[in-house]
Design an enzyme around this catalytic site. Structure first.
Site, mmCIF file in Angstrom:
data_model
loop_
_atom_site.group_PDB
_atom_site.id
_atom_site.type_symbol
_atom_site.label_atom_id
_atom_site.label_comp_id
_atom_site.label_asym_id
_atom_site.label_seq_id
_atom_site.Cartn_x
_atom_site.Cartn_y
_atom_site.Cartn_z
ATOM 1 C CG ASP A 1 -1.916 -1.067 1.314
ATOM 2 O OD1 ASP A 1 -2.158 -1.714 0.280
ATOM 3 O OD2 ASP A 1 -2.484 -1.275 2.403
ATOM 4 N N GLY B 1 -3.104 -5.834 1.598
ATOM 5 C CA GLY B 1 -3.748 -6.974 0.922
ATOM 6 C C GLY B 1 -4.543 -7.709 1.986
ATOM 7 C CE LYS B 2 -10.919 -6.510 1.006
ATOM 8 N NZ LYS B 2 -11.089 -5.460 2.010
ATOM 9 C CG ASN C 1 -18.712 -4.629 4.456
ATOM 10 O OD1 ASN C 1 -19.489 -4.955 3.558
ATOM 11 N ND2 ASN C 1 -17.628 -3.911 4.230
ATOM 12 C CG ASP D 1 -8.196 -7.065 6.763
ATOM 13 O OD1 ASP D 1 -9.013 -7.717 6.089
ATOM 14 O OD2 ASP D 1 -7.544 -6.116 6.299
#
Ligand code: ADP
Length: 333
Positions: free
Chosen positions: A14, A40-41, A190, A261
């Site tokens: 990121d 990154g998830k 979510n 996460d």
């Protein structure tokens, strides 16, 4: 809690720049110094689980570039087993370019890079044997190709492992997704992702009161247990034993990046260890709340000791402000 968690998913670098205002097309805007962070998830959830005390194996692809080297050392530094993470020759690592306006509004441009190449043959060559054992938990997100997630879920199921899908980012409905939902034991979404899976517009369910009913509807798509995260309001869940609502823990939230996460990692570990759903959701809400009190993705992820401390404070009747209590379990008829 030292169950093994296998995470199949994405690894990204990121790069964030804070600007006074977002640039329009063709425009250049000067911003602050670039902030670089591992993300990154998949990698975020693997690192979250390691900090929360689990034995973790990550399965994924990096590019053969400097970011890949840095991302691998971030994983290894957190004690995540990276032997099933390969460097793909000639590929770039996944990269997210994030521009943040001072008021928090942002734009993100994502280059999946090597993550895009995690196809089914690549998955099979990475794991060199069974993906997981019967006592393991396998956790997936949707930042790698859907057929790969499908194959991994099927392999995990066949091995007798517990399968957990965090259906993020919001998926497009289709036959592969439908089939995938039939292979997962636990679904975590979510509000936006929940609406997507129910075939509704992204914001169709915002402000919705009866979330447990929607969690129940999502169970009809396949997963025996469904958990919906509701930001500061906590989470709801529906499973074979009934429905429950867990209020959020009151915290001074500064940045909710990483909260989802931390939540997914903690929920997976606790359910993998055989904890009851209400306890797992409560612990997961505590982990998510703690992640919201700090900035950054992996930087903000809490440790097991921090989660234990928040839960202990909340259980102390003298500290009503931190209670977040009131778990209400309504059994299915
Ligand atoms: P996502 O970022 O994936 O949309 P959420 O925003 O729903 O996920 O956050 C995941 C979990 O983290 C929530 O269920 C909640 O338990 C916790 N959380 C998130 N934001 C806050 C907050 N502001 N205060 C307390 N808990 C929070």
């Amino acid at each position: 809690m030292t169950e093994r968690l296998v995470v199949v998913g994405s690894l990204n670098m990121d790069l964030s720049i804070t600007v006074p205002r977002l640039p329009g097309p063709g425009e250049t805007v000067q911003g602050a110094d670039v902030v670089r962070g591992a993300g990154g998830k998949g990698a975020n959830q693997a690192v979250a689980a390691a900090r929360l005390g689990a034995t973790v194996r990550m399965v994924g692809l990096l590019g053969d570039d400097a970011f890949g080297t840095e991302l691998r050392s971030c994983l290894a530094g957190e004690g995540v087993d990276d032997r099933a993470v390969a460097d793909l020759p000639g590929a770039a690592s996944g990269l997210a370019m994030i521009v943040v306006q001072q008021d928090g509004e942002n734009t993100i441009t994502l280059s999946p890079g090597a993550n895009r190449h995690l196809d089914v043959p690549a998955l099979e060559s990475l794991t060199d044997g069974p993906l997981a054992g019967p006592a393991d938990t396998v956790l997936f997100q949707l930042e790698v190709p859907l057929p790969t997630v499908m194959a991994a879920a099927r392999a995990a199921r066949t091995a007798g492992a517990l399968t957990v899908l965090n259906a993020a980012p919001r998926p497009d409905p289709g036959p592969v997704l439908t089939e995938l939902l039939g292979q997962v034991d636990v679904l975590v979404v979510n509000e936006t992702e929940a609406a997507g899976l129910l075939g509704l517009a992204a914001d169709a369910l915002h402000g919705e009161q009866d979330w447990t009913a929607h969690a129940e509807r999502l169970r009809e798509l396949g997963p025996a247990t469904v958990v919906v995260t509701l930001g500061a309001a906590g989470a709801v869940a529906a499973g074979p034993q009934g429905r429950l609502r867990q209020p959020g823990f009151p915290v001074d939230a500064v940045d909710t990046v990483g909260a989802g996460d931390a939540f997914c990692a903690q929920l997976s570990i606790a359910l993998g260890a055989g904890r009851p759903l209400a306890e797992a959701v409560r612990r997961a809400c505590a982990a998510g709340a703690l992640a919201a009190t700090r900035t950054g993705a992996q930087h903000s992820l809490p440790t097991r000791a921090e989660v234990d401390a928040l839960l202990a404070r909340a259980a102390d009747p003298a500290d009503a402000a931190a209670s977040g209590a009131g778990t209400e379990v309504r059994h299915a008829h």
